[in-house]
Design a protein around this motif. Structure first.
Motif, PDB file in Angstrom:
ATOM      1  N   SER A   1      -5.632   2.739   5.450  1.00 24.76           N
ATOM      2  CA  SER A   1      -6.645   3.497   6.175  1.00 24.76           C
ATOM      3  C   SER A   1      -7.814   2.585   6.594  1.00 24.76           C
ATOM      4  O   SER A   1      -8.257   2.594   7.746  1.00 24.76           O
ATOM      5  CB  SER A   1      -7.099   4.548   5.170  1.00 24.76           C
ATOM      6  OG  SER A   1      -7.869   5.481   5.676  1.00 24.76           O
TER       7      SER A   1
ATOM      8  N   MET B   1     -13.565   6.318  -0.980  1.00 23.13           N
ATOM      9  CA  MET B   1     -13.510   7.694  -1.494  1.00 23.13           C
ATOM     10  C   MET B   1     -14.655   7.950  -2.479  1.00 23.13           C
ATOM     11  O   MET B   1     -14.482   8.672  -3.475  1.00 23.13           O
ATOM     12  CB  MET B   1     -12.176   7.979  -2.194  1.00 23.13           C
ATOM     13  CG  MET B   1     -10.972   7.694  -1.310  1.00 23.13           C
ATOM     14  SD  MET B   1      -9.490   8.366  -2.037  1.00 23.13           S
ATOM     15  CE  MET B   1      -8.259   7.269  -1.405  1.00 23.13           C
TER      16      MET B   1
ATOM     17  N   GLY C   1      -2.213   1.557  -5.832  1.00 17.09           N
ATOM     18  CA  GLY C   1      -1.886   2.123  -4.514  1.00 17.09           C
ATOM     19  C   GLY C   1      -2.696   3.390  -4.246  1.00 17.09           C
ATOM     20  O   GLY C   1      -3.327   3.931  -5.152  1.00 17.09           O
TER      21      GLY C   1
ATOM     22  N   VAL D   1      -5.469   3.873  -2.659  1.00 16.80           N
ATOM     23  CA  VAL D   1      -6.935   3.812  -2.673  1.00 16.80           C
ATOM     24  C   VAL D   1      -7.529   3.696  -1.276  1.00 16.80           C
ATOM     25  O   VAL D   1      -8.744   3.731  -1.096  1.00 16.80           O
ATOM     26  CB  VAL D   1      -7.478   2.673  -3.573  1.00 16.80           C
ATOM     27  CG1 VAL D   1      -7.016   2.846  -5.009  1.00 16.80           C
ATOM     28  CG2 VAL D   1      -7.089   1.311  -3.047  1.00 16.80           C
TER      29      VAL D   1
END
Ligand code: ADP
Ligand code: MG
Length: 294
Positions: free
Chosen positions: A37, A194, A31, A33
């Motif tokens: 989004s 990210m 979760g 990651v």
């Protein structure tokens, strides 16, 4: 009608005859990651490119797609499954061509319905064909059976990981679970979220691609990466997706690249081809079959 429009219309017609909505399950293993989004901002990017997109909030515990928009819909899929609402009444329009389908609970309830009710429900679900070309299913964390079920039932799997080693390990774990349950080799896309840099993302992707090919015999398509960007958190705080709040930030540019890559929109002029999948009915039927195997 211009030649290009004619060609576009023709392809749309072909799509109507041959198939329907293309379904994509967005999953990760670990979760936090960036699945939600990505799902929300990718849907908005696709919508603005003219591809009608529905995001199903399939995170059964947390209804967090809503949070990204700062909204709290009253009704969800559970109300459709219980027969209280029609699908069209729970769909939330968030931008031209983009809808959110609040998930809530009730996935397993669907499997427990009798045959007549299941058939009615599938008919109800088919109304989604009127709203979208693409269905993105945002899932929760973990390698739960329900996520594997979504992944197998959909046309395509979008795997998301961050550079964090445990996220990479869990991403591989999920892919392995899917490959063990799927009858045929699934279409799988990989997104590194990210990332510190392009280089970091490509290194992680090539390691995962290599492992997936060697150990699972799966071809992982690298769909792109999203850089770590403070605008993402800021957008969550104000309840506006980053691609709307900051269309020129690094994360937004990366999401647009991903949209182009997955949906073959390499030029700036608009849609080359409307995505076509096996359609919502086929998806529901595969979903129910998998749920009944539990
Ligand atoms: N590219 C990014 N840069 C910075 N923060 C990010 C990025 N992507 C996601 N985040 C943040 O990470 C957190 C988890 O993201 P989320 O989409 O909720 O993950 P998931 O749905 O996989 O649990 C959120 O607070 C989100 O704002
Ligand atoms: Mg989420």
């Amino acid at each position: 009608m211009k030649k290009k429009d004619q060609a576009f219309e023709l392809r749309n017609l072909k799509r109507k005859i041959a198939g329907g909505i293309k379904t994509y399950t967005v999953a990760s293993g670990k979760g936090g990651v960036g699945k939600t989004s990505l799902s929300v901002n990718l849907a908005l990017a696709l919508g603005s490119m003219g591809i009608r997109t529905i995001v199903l909030d399939g995170d059964l515990g947390l209804a967090n797609v809503d949070v990204m928009f700062g909204m709290y819909p009253k009704y969800h899929l559970g109300h459709v499954i219980s027969g209280e609402k029609k699908l069209s009444e729970i769909l939330v329009s968030v931008q031209e061509n983009v809808y959110i389908l609040p998930g809530g609970t009730g996935l397993q309830d669907m499997a427990d319905l009798d045959m007549t009710k299941q058939v009615k429900l599938i008919e109800e679900f088919s109304s989604l064909e009127e709203y979208g070309n693409v269905l993105l299913i945002d899932t929760g964390a973990g390698i739960h059976r329900s996520i594997v079920v979504f992944a197998i039932a959909s046309d395509s799997l979008i795997l998301v990981t961050s550079p964090d080693p445990t996220a990479i390990r869990d991403c591989y774990g999920l892919l392995k679970a899917v490959s063990l349950s799927a009858a045929a080799s699934p279409e799988v896309y990989l997104i590194i979220n990210m990332a510190k840099s392009n280089k970091e993302a490509l290194e992680i992707a090539s390691r995962l691609q290599y492992t997936a090919r060697d150990f699972l015999d799966i071809n992982l398509n690298m769909a792109g990466y999203i850089l770590r960007d403070p605008h993402v958190e800021e957008a969550v705080k104000i309840g506006i997706p980053f691609i709307i709040a900051d269309p020129n930030c690094e994360a937004s540019k990366c999401v647009i690249q991903i949209a182009r890559k997955i949906f073959n929109l390499e030029n700036e002029e608009g849609i080359e081809e409307v995505p076509t999948g096996r359609g919502i009915k086929a998806f529901c039927m595969r979903l129910l079959r998998q749920l009944q195997l539990r």
